[in-house]
Scaffold this motif. Sequence first.
Motif, PDB file in Angstrom:
ATOM      1  N   ASP B  75       0.823  -1.215   0.000  1.00 49.57           N
ATOM      2  CA  ASP B  75       0.000   0.000   0.000  1.00 49.57           C
ATOM      3  C   ASP B  75       0.857   1.265   0.000  1.00 49.57           C
ATOM      4  O   ASP B  75       0.417   2.317   0.451  1.00 49.57           O
ATOM      5  CB  ASP B  75      -0.922  -0.004   1.234  1.00 49.57           C
ATOM      6  CG  ASP B  75      -0.153  -0.039   2.547  1.00 49.57           C
ATOM      7  OD1 ASP B  75       1.089  -0.212   2.500  1.00 49.57           O
ATOM      8  OD2 ASP B  75      -0.780   0.088   3.609  1.00 49.57           O
ATOM      9  N   LEU B  76       2.077   1.151  -0.539  1.00 50.88           N
ATOM     10  CA  LEU B  76       3.016   2.272  -0.417  1.00 50.88           C
ATOM     11  C   LEU B  76       2.543   3.530  -1.134  1.00 50.88           C
ATOM     12  O   LEU B  76       2.895   4.635  -0.742  1.00 50.88           O
ATOM     13  CB  LEU B  76       4.401   1.863  -0.932  1.00 50.88           C
ATOM     14  CG  LEU B  76       5.174   0.954   0.020  1.00 50.88           C
ATOM     15  CD1 LEU B  76       6.439   0.435  -0.637  1.00 50.88           C
ATOM     16  CD2 LEU B  76       5.526   1.695   1.306  1.00 50.88           C
ATOM     17  N   ASP B  77       1.751   3.362  -2.216  1.00 56.10           N
ATOM     18  CA  ASP B  77       1.293   4.574  -2.904  1.00 56.10           C
ATOM     19  C   ASP B  77      -0.083   5.019  -2.414  1.00 56.10           C
ATOM     20  O   ASP B  77      -0.715   5.877  -3.001  1.00 56.10           O
ATOM     21  CB  ASP B  77       1.320   4.390  -4.426  1.00 56.10           C
ATOM     22  CG  ASP B  77       0.504   3.197  -4.862  1.00 56.10           C
ATOM     23  OD1 ASP B  77      -0.048   2.508  -3.984  1.00 56.10           O
ATOM     24  OD2 ASP B  77       0.417   2.961  -6.078  1.00 56.10           O
ATOM     25  N   GLN B  78      -0.541   4.431  -1.322  1.00 60.08           N
ATOM     26  CA  GLN B  78      -1.846   4.822  -0.788  1.00 60.08           C
ATOM     27  C   GLN B  78      -1.739   5.455   0.580  1.00 60.08           C
ATOM     28  O   GLN B  78      -2.737   5.642   1.267  1.00 60.08           O
ATOM     29  CB  GLN B  78      -2.759   3.578  -0.689  1.00 60.08           C
ATOM     30  CG  GLN B  78      -3.083   3.001  -2.061  1.00 60.08           C
ATOM     31  CD  GLN B  78      -3.690   1.616  -1.942  1.00 60.08           C
ATOM     32  OE1 GLN B  78      -4.354   1.303  -0.960  1.00 60.08           O
ATOM     33  NE2 GLN B  78      -3.464   0.792  -2.944  1.00 60.08           N
ATOM     34  N   ARG B  79      -0.550   5.745   1.019  1.00 58.84           N
ATOM     35  CA  ARG B  79      -0.367   6.232   2.379  1.00 58.84           C
ATOM     36  C   ARG B  79       0.921   7.037   2.463  1.00 58.84           C
ATOM     37  O   ARG B  79       1.755   6.994   1.560  1.00 58.84           O
ATOM     38  CB  ARG B  79      -0.281   5.050   3.342  1.00 58.84           C
ATOM     39  CG  ARG B  79       0.770   4.021   2.888  1.00 58.84           C
ATOM     40  CD  ARG B  79       1.086   3.041   3.960  1.00 58.84           C
ATOM     41  NE  ARG B  79       1.854   3.692   4.999  1.00 58.84           N
ATOM     42  CZ  ARG B  79       2.084   3.171   6.190  1.00 58.84           C
ATOM     43  NH1 ARG B  79       1.575   2.018   6.509  1.00 58.84           N
ATOM     44  NH2 ARG B  79       2.792   3.815   7.080  1.00 58.84           N
ATOM     45  N   VAL B  80       1.071   7.743   3.576  1.00 57.33           N
ATOM     46  CA  VAL B  80       2.329   8.420   3.853  1.00 57.33           C
ATOM     47  C   VAL B  80       3.420   7.356   3.991  1.00 57.33           C
ATOM     48  O   VAL B  80       3.172   6.287   4.541  1.00 57.33           O
ATOM     49  CB  VAL B  80       2.212   9.221   5.167  1.00 57.33           C
ATOM     50  CG1 VAL B  80       3.547   9.831   5.539  1.00 57.33           C
ATOM     51  CG2 VAL B  80       1.150  10.294   5.031  1.00 57.33           C
ATOM     52  N   ALA B  81       4.587   7.650   3.448  1.00 54.95           N
ATOM     53  CA  ALA B  81       5.679   6.682   3.519  1.00 54.95           C
ATOM     54  C   ALA B  81       5.914   6.271   4.967  1.00 54.95           C
ATOM     55  O   ALA B  81       5.988   7.120   5.850  1.00 54.95           O
ATOM     56  CB  ALA B  81       6.950   7.268   2.919  1.00 54.95           C
TER      57      ALA B  81
END
Lengths: 313, 176
Positions: B75-81
């Motif tokens: 989910d790396l592109d759906q949340r703050v790193a």
Amino acid sequence: MSWSRKHLLDIESLTAEDITTVLDTARAFKAVGERAIKKVPALRGKTVVNLFVEPSTRTRTSFELSEQRLSADIINFTAEASSLKKGETLKDTARNLEALNIDFIVIRHSASGAPHFLARVLNASVINAGDGAHEHPTQALLDTFTIREKKGRIAGLNVTILGDILYSRVARSDIWALTKLGAKVTLCGPSTLVPRVFEQMGCRVTHDVDEAIRDADIINLLRIQHERQRKSMFPSLGEYTSFFGLTAARLARTKPDALIMHPGPINRGVEIDSEIADCPRSLVLQQVTNGLAVRMAVLFLVNGGKGPQEVAP
Amino acid sequence: MPEPTVILDAVAMQRALTRIAHEVVERNEAGSEVVVVGVQRGGVPLGQRLGTLLAGIWGHAVPTGSLDVSMHRDDLDQRVAPNVQPTVIPFDVTGKTVVLVDDVLFSGRTIRAAMDALNDFGRPRRIQLAVLIDRGHRELPIKADFVGKNVPTAYTERVRVRLAEKGETDAVVIEK
């Protein structure tokens, strides 16, 4: 700590906490580079365009390898081989690239502000890989990372930046990063290349090299930027070396644990004696290694900065 | 905000970990082949505790490491790193039985990422999963081998594991 920025355009607009977040994240990515399998799937399915309108070998190579180690797909553009040569504007080039559904643009450009311009006209994330004499943020981040790794801290250190400050984007980014983290920065070089106006950025300016490096913990040497100087700023390279070059004799008068940095490419025998560039106090090659880790960290953080700003459990 | 419900107090937590340790020993006769890897962040102190308990039973040291799964999340592109924590695995996992340790098993996505991340370090003989709490709501076909306590929860509730290593009193609580 959390990073919520979609772009990395400069160091000036970052907070000390932002910088620390990058450095902490880079530490984890440095460990990835030391494993047998040096690749992680963090950017799987993402596409990165390396748009290098101004020539660059080491920064482009470093970005390329960072992107590959994050499993991104990569397109490389260089000025010579692109339609910019045929008269296309930067905006058209970038919008054509974006029509390919790319996710990131890493841009190197001779015009200051080119990355900021792209960030305004595109949806992709923009990472500044050096714009004119303005900034080179990833270089400053890798320099800061290297200093922190070697000295354990940044705050309170004496950092001397020696050489062509006026035309150096590295110097500007380094000054922002180091002063934000609490280092005491001294700038030194010929008065034509190190004007007093830099004192406004919170630095000390001197034109006496021996005085500048005497109490330094870090001596960061910068190359004379022939390509950006429109007129001769000092009489000759030989005279520059005798007044400002880091020689063995000069180094002997510094603190014994003072370390030497150089962003490259080195002009051996001009700003630094050849044997000093290779001595154990030189961090030049460690800067290159750390550059990979820092660029991986930046891409990783910027990727998260694109999404909805909520933290998953 | 209502008072959080205590699911495990310090004594019950210790008892659960001890039981898990004995179950690990029962399942793995050759203790020399077992290594323990805690998943950042909550799984790391628990992994260290489990490693110590196992060493006490087997009478020899059990290699213990920590694993950060941030770079392998889906989910790396759906949340703050995420905050990347250190991964320290100072031993070869190839051919070993790796006991992965986490505090709370929820969607199963962290464990999926952990198994991928672990593969970058070698090819374990087998991977077993030990969790202090299984709260249900799995989104992937993942099941723990060793469970401290099964706790039915509502999806929106938060299960918090408080640990002495983080300056709190050992306890597991549910916050509504």
